[in-house]
Write a protein that holds these residues in place. Sequence first.
Motif, short mmCIF file in Angstrom:
data_model
loop_
_atom_site.label_atom_id
_atom_site.label_comp_id
_atom_site.label_asym_id
_atom_site.label_seq_id
_atom_site.Cartn_x
_atom_site.Cartn_y
_atom_site.Cartn_z
N ASN A 39 -13.83 0.45 6.46
CA ASN A 39 -12.62 -0.36 6.62
C ASN A 39 -11.36 0.46 6.37
OD1 ASN A 39 -12.43 -0.21 3.79
ND2 ASN A 39 -13.25 -2.27 3.49
N LEU A 40 -11.54 1.67 5.84
CA LEU A 40 -10.40 2.58 5.65
C LEU A 40 -9.63 2.81 6.94
CD1 LEU A 40 -12.02 5.38 3.44
CD2 LEU A 40 -10.35 3.69 2.70
N ILE A 41 -10.35 2.80 8.07
CA ILE A 41 -9.66 3.09 9.34
C ILE A 41 -8.97 1.85 9.90
CG2 ILE A 41 -11.36 4.90 9.82
CD1 ILE A 41 -12.42 3.13 12.09
N ALA A 42 -9.36 0.67 9.40
CA ALA A 42 -8.75 -0.56 9.91
C ALA A 42 -7.36 -0.77 9.34
CB ALA A 42 -9.64 -1.76 9.59
N THR A 43 -7.14 -0.35 8.09
CA THR A 43 -5.85 -0.60 7.44
C THR A 43 -4.68 0.04 8.19
OG1 THR A 43 -7.01 -0.71 5.32
CG2 THR A 43 -4.62 -0.52 5.24
N THR A 86 -1.85 -4.17 0.32
CA THR A 86 -0.80 -3.20 -0.04
C THR A 86 -0.63 -2.15 1.04
OG1 THR A 86 -1.27 -3.50 -2.41
CG2 THR A 86 -0.06 -1.51 -1.77
N GLY A 87 -1.74 -1.55 1.47
CA GLY A 87 -1.66 -0.49 2.47
C GLY A 87 -1.10 -0.96 3.79
N SER A 88 -1.64 -2.05 4.32
CA SER A 88 -1.23 -2.50 5.65
C SER A 88 0.19 -3.06 5.66
CB SER A 88 -2.20 -3.54 6.19
OG SER A 88 -2.20 -4.71 5.40
N THR A 89 0.57 -3.80 4.63
CA THR A 89 1.91 -4.39 4.61
C THR A 89 2.99 -3.33 4.45
OG1 THR A 89 0.99 -6.41 3.63
CG2 THR A 89 3.38 -6.13 3.55
N LEU A 90 2.81 -2.43 3.48
CA LEU A 90 3.80 -1.37 3.28
C LEU A 90 3.81 -0.40 4.47
CD1 LEU A 90 3.30 -0.53 -0.52
CD2 LEU A 90 5.21 -1.76 0.54
N GLY A 91 2.62 -0.11 5.01
CA GLY A 91 2.54 0.77 6.17
C GLY A 91 3.21 0.17 7.39
N THR A 159 0.10 4.98 5.42
CA THR A 159 -0.56 3.71 5.15
C THR A 159 -1.79 3.89 4.28
OG1 THR A 159 0.17 2.74 7.25
CG2 THR A 159 -1.73 1.73 6.20
N THR A 160 -2.64 4.86 4.63
CA THR A 160 -3.87 5.04 3.86
C THR A 160 -3.58 5.53 2.45
OG1 THR A 160 -6.17 5.80 4.09
CG2 THR A 160 -4.45 7.45 4.45
N GLU A 163 -2.57 2.54 0.37
CA GLU A 163 -3.80 1.86 -0.03
C GLU A 163 -4.44 2.59 -1.20
OE1 GLU A 163 -7.53 -0.10 2.32
OE2 GLU A 163 -7.09 2.01 2.78
N GLN A 164 -4.45 3.93 -1.13
CA GLN A 164 -5.04 4.70 -2.22
C GLN A 164 -4.21 4.58 -3.49
OE1 GLN A 164 -4.97 7.43 -4.41
NE2 GLN A 164 -7.15 7.05 -4.75
N GLY A 165 -2.90 4.40 -3.33
CA GLY A 165 -2.03 4.29 -4.50
C GLY A 165 -2.40 3.11 -5.39
N ILE A 166 -2.66 1.96 -4.79
CA ILE A 166 -3.04 0.79 -5.59
C ILE A 166 -4.44 0.99 -6.16
CG2 ILE A 166 -3.96 -0.53 -3.64
CD1 ILE A 166 -1.99 -2.00 -6.59
#
Length: 216
Positions: A39-43, A86-91, A159-160, A163-166
């Motif tokens: 799912n990492l690639i979906a974000t 977090t990743g998708s919205t901020l990205g 973006t990824t 996601e890793q940040g959170i």
Amino acid sequence: MKITALTISRLGVFSALYAVLSLIPISTFIGAPSLLTLNLIATPTIAIILNPLEAFFASLFGGMIAIYLSPFQAVFGPLTILLPITGSTLGSMAYHMKKKGTLPATLFLITAILMYLMKNYLFPFFIIPHLIAIFVAIISSFKVKTSKITRVISHSYVTTMCEQGIMMIFAVYLLDLPWFTFIGILPLMVYERLIGTIGGALLTLSLIKINMMPSK
């Protein structure tokens, strides 16, 4: 966001995409009996193709379904849902809103870095990819003429890393992992984020090619 049949279908498609990819493990998570999945690639794809509000709801619904279908990937329990959100919205904000949208993403990454360093200052090298993401986000926000491929790749990386940040914050403060575990986590993290960036960019470009979104 206008609620139309197209909007609902887009949310359904990308929620399902995230959930289905959550069934495919790609690596272990050091410090918890869980697996990270494709799912990492979906974000990044959700972030780039959908606007920020659509990205929020697609990742919310997709994350909820994923926790139900594949609990083995719920590294942080119910809070795991905050990773794609977090990743998708901020990205998405960074991609679609450019300079205005880049600010939330960069501020979040700076906050994540500082929170990590407050407890794990003995191993500061872990935050190098996050610093690179801040640099990439800022550069990408300027009105520089770049190819669509370059934009997609750079924003997939931003973006990824959001996601890793959170995930990093939760690993430090929720799981309370000691600083030395991040020495072993670093190469895995780089491997996972490369998959997120390259896989997300390839998936996104494929969908753009079949007109899932207007070209930019």
